[in-house]
Write an enzyme that holds these catalytic residues in place. Structure first.
Site, PDB file in Angstrom:
ATOM      1  N   ASP A  22       9.197   2.716   1.725  1.00 57.58           N
ATOM      2  CA  ASP A  22       8.031   3.452   2.198  1.00 57.58           C
ATOM      3  C   ASP A  22       7.906   3.202   3.700  1.00 57.58           C
ATOM      4  O   ASP A  22       7.433   2.158   4.133  1.00 57.58           O
ATOM      5  CB  ASP A  22       6.785   2.968   1.439  1.00 57.58           C
ATOM      6  CG  ASP A  22       5.512   3.669   1.901  1.00 57.58           C
ATOM      7  OD1 ASP A  22       5.522   4.279   2.988  1.00 57.58           O
ATOM      8  OD2 ASP A  22       4.496   3.583   1.175  1.00 57.58           O
ATOM      9  N   LYS A  38       2.492  10.355   8.200  1.00 56.36           N
ATOM     10  CA  LYS A  38       1.796   9.900   9.404  1.00 56.36           C
ATOM     11  C   LYS A  38       2.334  10.495  10.714  1.00 56.36           C
ATOM     12  O   LYS A  38       2.000  11.613  11.052  1.00 56.36           O
ATOM     13  CB  LYS A  38       1.804   8.369   9.436  1.00 56.36           C
ATOM     14  CG  LYS A  38       0.826   7.764   8.391  1.00 56.36           C
ATOM     15  CD  LYS A  38       0.589   6.300   8.665  1.00 56.36           C
ATOM     16  CE  LYS A  38      -0.323   5.642   7.635  1.00 56.36           C
ATOM     17  NZ  LYS A  38      -1.732   5.755   7.908  1.00 56.36           N
ATOM     18  N   PHE A  89       0.856  -1.188   0.000  1.00 57.50           N
ATOM     19  CA  PHE A  89       0.000   0.000   0.000  1.00 57.50           C
ATOM     20  C   PHE A  89       0.890   1.236   0.000  1.00 57.50           C
ATOM     21  O   PHE A  89       1.733   1.398   0.878  1.00 57.50           O
ATOM     22  CB  PHE A  89      -0.935   0.043   1.215  1.00 57.50           C
ATOM     23  CG  PHE A  89      -1.908   1.187   1.115  1.00 57.50           C
ATOM     24  CD1 PHE A  89      -3.079   1.063   0.376  1.00 57.50           C
ATOM     25  CD2 PHE A  89      -1.632   2.420   1.708  1.00 57.50           C
ATOM     26  CE1 PHE A  89      -3.968   2.138   0.243  1.00 57.50           C
ATOM     27  CE2 PHE A  89      -2.514   3.494   1.568  1.00 57.50           C
ATOM     28  CZ  PHE A  89      -3.682   3.348   0.843  1.00 57.50           C
TER      29      PHE A  89
HETATM   30  N1  PLP Z   1       2.308   4.341   2.488  1.00 57.80           N
HETATM   31  C1  PLP Z   1       1.971   3.542   3.515  1.00 57.80           C
HETATM   32  C2  PLP Z   1       2.870   2.403   3.895  1.00 57.80           C
HETATM   33  C3  PLP Z   1       0.778   3.762   4.220  1.00 57.80           C
HETATM   34  O1  PLP Z   1       0.431   2.943   5.208  1.00 57.80           O
HETATM   35  C4  PLP Z   1      -0.047   4.835   3.816  1.00 57.80           C
HETATM   36  C5  PLP Z   1      -1.328   5.087   4.493  1.00 57.80           C
HETATM   37  O2  PLP Z   1      -1.898   4.254   5.149  1.00 57.80           O
HETATM   38  C6  PLP Z   1       0.357   5.629   2.739  1.00 57.80           C
HETATM   39  C7  PLP Z   1       1.548   5.363   2.116  1.00 57.80           C
HETATM   40  C8  PLP Z   1      -0.484   6.773   2.274  1.00 57.80           C
HETATM   41  O3  PLP Z   1      -0.386   7.837   3.150  1.00 57.80           O
HETATM   42  P1  PLP Z   1      -1.431   9.046   3.067  1.00 57.80           P
HETATM   43  O4  PLP Z   1      -2.764   8.495   3.428  1.00 57.80           O
HETATM   44  O5  PLP Z   1      -0.900  10.041   4.069  1.00 57.80           O
HETATM   45  O6  PLP Z   1      -1.382   9.571   1.690  1.00 57.80           O
END
Ligand code: PLP
Length: 389
Positions: free
Chosen positions: A210, A239, A123
């Site tokens: 990520d 986050k 994700f």
């Molecule tokens: N990357 C990871 C691993 C995530 O868990 C999330 C959100 O849950 C995102 C990216 C996306 O972040 P945002 O919702 O701040 O765009």
């Protein structure tokens, strides 16, 4: 718009690990707004920093120098062992920056159609590039055409990436989560990330991690890659970086740090004085309380307690975790558990259909973690008795 379907509860204020709804009912937060409020709610040092900064200067734009942004960049890059950083406002935007950097890296090598290896069950966000990178049909459904330039491998399978390397000469990067969050709290085998690092070195690919969910001490290290004693070329954060104030960051090291040049990328709000001040305060508190070690110890205790209660229970397939990022995998879909826990005034999450995900604030005390384990234990046992696999 109807893109969310919220639970029937509205919170009015919070303090530490507690949230209070509009009727004054108190809830124990074992989710931290999905790994955002690592320092819990209304942390005094963060509140004071935001309040003070809002009375001085919120925003000027990146047309001008922003000393607070520079201070945050220095602190973050030093912590992460990286060289430079681009600031934005969310995880998806941080990953967009990383993806754009991979394209620059490829074009610099005269590769016209650079490919990024991404993972099954990954994700990375909801923008067009990041939903393409995401390995979940539900996230992609309805949004075709997706972007070109991505190929997929199963997670935690280094042989699969090696095979892709042999088949495709245009690969320029691997983008992955060091622990998959939304995918079901999937922790790769020890040595996997180091092996990905090795492949990236061999082929001159950018290793892009990520750490949007895993970063900022959540996994028991400041950044989850530090469990493996490696360094990525690119790392994304969001986050917990602002504890609720929207801040995202894309950090880079070595040649990758010089890919972006004036005019290549930007964000109106990115790294503005308010966001930078909030993130500086968050980092200071994380340092002061030793949040990485705290998360490691608290997570181990919570993991052992949950295993003690549930490991032998039929229907429980696995209980896993690293730091305060924990998953309990059941043999059946269990979304209903969120409502069952809510009725017991506990906030949890279910992801990937059958994995209960716990992401408590890093400041949670032993008694509160015990309460989380007790309530989760009760609702899981009740749920398994009343449902079928
Ligand atoms: N990357 C990871 C691993 C995530 O868990 C999330 C959100 O849950 C995102 C990216 C996306 O972040 P945002 O919702 O701040 O765009």
């Amino acid at each position: 718009m109807a893109n969310y379907s919220p639970y029937p509860v509205a919170f009015q204020w919070g303090e530490g690990v507690w949230l209070y709804d509009v009727n004054g009912e108190r809830y124990l937060d074992a989710l931290s707004g999905i790994a955002v409020c690592g320092l819990g709610h209304a942390h005094p040092a963060v509140a004071e920093a935001i309040s003070d900064q809002s009375g001085k200067l919120l925003h000027t734009s990146n047309l001008y120098q922003i000393p607070l942004q520079e201070a945050l960049a220095a602190k973050l890059t030093a912590r992460a062992g990286m060289d430079k950083v681009f600031f934005c406002n969310s995880g998806a935007e941080a990953n967009e920056a990383a993806i754009k950097m991979v394209r620059l890296h490829g074009h610099k090598k005269n590769i016209e159609t650079p490919l990024i290896v991404v993972m099954e069950k990954a994700f990375h966000g909801r923008t067009m590039a990041t939903l393409t990178a995401t390995g979940n049909d539900k996230v992609q459904q309805g949004f075709a055409p997706l972007l070109p330039g991505f190929i997929r491998a199963p997670y935690n399978d280094i042989g699969a990436i090696e095979r892709l390397a042999a088949e495709h000469g245009d690969i320029c990067a691997v983008l992955l989560e060091p622990i998959q969050g939304e995918g079901g709290v999937i922790i790769p085998d020890p040595g996997y990330l180091a092996a990905v690092r090795g492949l990236c070195d061999e082929y001159d690919w950018l290793m892009c991690l990520d750490e949007v969910q895993t970063g900022m001490c959540r996994s028991g290290q400041w950044f989850a890659f530090q469990h493996e004693k490696i360094l990525p070329d690119v790392m994304t954060l969001a986050k917990a970086l602002g504890n609720g104030v929207p801040v995202g960051a894309c950090l880079a090291r070595g040649a990758a740090a010089d890919l972006m040049q004036p005019g290549s990328h930007g964000s109106t709000f990115g790294g503005n004085p308010l966001a930078a001040r909030a993130a500086l305060a968050v980092m200071q508190v994380l340092e002061d309380i030793g949040a990485d070690q705290k998360a490691a110890q608290a997570g181990q205790m919570l993991l052992e307690t949950l295993r003690g209660r549930l490991a032998d229970h039929p229907g429980v397939k696995d209980i896993r975790g690293k730091g305060l990022m924990l998953g309990i995998e059941l043999d059946r879909d269990c979304g209903e558990l969120v409502n069952m826990a809510l009725q017991k005034r506990l906030l949890i999450n279910v992801t990937a259909g059958n994995v209960i995900r716990l992401l408590p604030p890093l400041i949670a005390e032993t008694a509160q973690l015990q309460q989380i384990a007790d309530t989760v234990g009760e609702v899981v046992v009740d749920f398994l008795q009343d449902s079928r696999a």
